[in-house]
Scaffold this motif. Structure first.
Motif: not given
Length: 157
Positions: A105-108, A146-147, A49-51
């Protein structure tokens, strides 16, 4: 297109990278949380992920610079850059909502808004500089992935 102003280009890249770094900092222990989650199929290892995000923030910064430095109409440039700033702000919030607050769920919901803002940004950039749009494509693809991951985590946890 004007001659490349290296200071402005690097500033644009660094600003995008700083947004990502500050978001990661405010997100808390994302590296510790990720392996503890029930993740959906195709979930990459945490170190990736950070890469990937480092590369994507650089591409976003270059895209923003191409819009900023273009010879296009000033109103079109400003509109594209406003959308760019809006999607960058939502991008900043996503990691905090997901990792710091573990509100999956809020992040979605946040990342779906981000997906839509990225597409809108690309459409606005297309009116200014098509090369900027091409630089945003990997970002859109990764954010759509990512979604899927965020929705999977929300369902599985």
């Amino acid at each position: 297109m004007k001659k490349i102003n290296w200071f402005e280009l690097l500033t644009s890249i660094v600003l995008a990278e700083l947004v990502g770094a500050l978001s990661a900092l405010l997100s808390g222990n994302s590296g510790g949380l990720y392996p503890e989650l029930n993740n959906p199929p195709l979930s990459p290892p945490g170190w990736l992920f950070p890469v990937v995000w480092g590369i994507l923030y650089a591409l976003m910064g270059i895209a923003a610079y191409l819009v900023y430095a273009s010879d296009a109409d000033g109103d079109k440039k400003r509109e594209a850059l406003k959308y760019y700033a809006a999607q960058l702000a939502v991008n900043f919030l996503w990691s905090i909502v997901f990792f710091r607050f573990q509100a999956f769920w809020a992040a979605v919901a946040v990342i779906v808004v981000l997906d839509l803002l990225i597409v809108a940004t690309m459409l606005k950039m297309r009116r200014v500089r098509k090369a900027a749009v091409y630089l945003m494509v990997p970002y859109l693809i990764w954010t759509l992935f990512a979604t899927y991951l965020a929705a999977g985590v929300a369902v599985l946890n």
